[in-house]
Write an enzyme that holds these catalytic residues in place. Structure first.
Site, PDB file in Angstrom:
ATOM      1  CB  CYS A  46      20.242  -8.065  -2.599  1.00 36.01           C
ATOM      2  SG  CYS A  46      21.094  -9.261  -3.618  1.00 36.01           S
TER       3      CYS A  46
HETATM    4  C1  BEZ Z   1      20.722 -12.951  -1.544  1.00 32.40           C
HETATM    5  O1  BEZ Z   1      20.733 -11.763  -1.809  1.00 32.40           O
HETATM    6  O2  BEZ Z   1      20.465 -13.334  -0.413  1.00 32.40           O
HETATM    7  C2  BEZ Z   1      21.096 -13.984  -2.578  1.00 32.40           C
HETATM    8  C3  BEZ Z   1      20.795 -13.749  -3.911  1.00 32.40           C
HETATM    9  C4  BEZ Z   1      21.135 -14.716  -4.850  1.00 32.40           C
HETATM   10  C5  BEZ Z   1      21.774 -15.881  -4.460  1.00 32.40           C
HETATM   11  C6  BEZ Z   1      22.094 -16.077  -3.124  1.00 32.40           C
HETATM   12  C7  BEZ Z   1      21.756 -15.115  -2.174  1.00 32.40           C
END
Ligand code: BEZ
Length: 219
Positions: A46
């Site tokens: 994110c």
């Molecule tokens: C991420 O943004 O890296 C992420 C968030 C939730 C689950 C898996 C990855």
């Protein structure tokens, strides 16, 4: 699939954001808007995605499109996290609002929840949905990715260019189309109509079927 999809009007929900409270249609203001969700603040994928969206914002703005991000964390968390986003993507400024929806009520209505992704407390997490909303508040394109797969913002920009092109002419964009590439004339347009509509001319590809449906032009 729960929630809204292609062709649906985005409901005029009131949202709480890093820029205060507003209704979605007021924010859209009869223009193009890209609304996109992400699973959680302070997570790696994110952080890279929101920075890239901020870096691409001038390109979206050139096309008259605004950005609006969504997640299930609160406004205070979003504001803290923005510092990391800007720190990771040099030169980017997150000037678009981020919606806070800890109860997931808005996210569910917008088809932005991943049923298989849960936080450590077992709460559902948002997916990586991205809806391009047209000036009539309707969804023109949707991408739905799981939490584990980051999106490609070059593709989002390309898709916006394609949507804006086909909104102006009776054409469609073929595989891997990029701006300035030829487009194809919609099958519903007869050759007679095409001569009127495209005075610049068009090229009909010869196909084994002998049918004349693959017609390229430039607009
Ligand atoms: C991420 O943004 O890296 C992420 C968030 C939730 C689950 C898996 C990855």
């Amino acid at each position: 699939m729960p929630g809204i999809t292609l062709g649906d009007t985005v409901p005029n929900l009131e949202v709480e954001t890093t820029h205060g409270k507003f209704n979605l249609h007021d924010y859209f203001n009869n223009g193009w808007t890209i609304i996109f969700s992400h699973p959680a603040d302070f997570t790696p994928v994110c952080t890279t995605e929101l920075g890239k969206m901020a870096a691409f914002q001038p390109e979206f703005e050139k096309r008259g499109a605004k950005l609006l991000a969504f997640s299930c964390d609160n406004v205070q968390s979003h504001n803290e996290w923005i510092k990391d986003i800007e720190g990771y993507t040099p030169g980017c400024k997150v000037t678009y609002p981020i919606v806070a929806d800890p109860k997931r009520e808005i996210l569910k209505q917008l088809n932005m929840v991943d049923p298989d992704a849960k936080d450590s407390l077992g709460n559902e997490l948002p997916n990586r949905a991205l809806h391009i909303v047209g000036s009539d508040n309707k969804i023109k394109l949707s991408l739905v990715y799981p939490a584990t797969t980051g999106r490609n913002m070059d593709e989002v920009l390309r898709a916006l260019d394609a949507l804006q092109k086909v909104s102006k002419y009776k054409v469609a964009t073929p595989v891997n189309w990029k701006p300035d590439d030829p487009v194809v004339i919609s099958p519903a347009v007869t050759n007679e109509e095409a001569k009127e509509m495209f005075p610049q001319g068009f090229e009909t590809k010869k196909l084994p079927s002998g049918l004349e449906y693959l017609r390229f032009t430039r607009v």
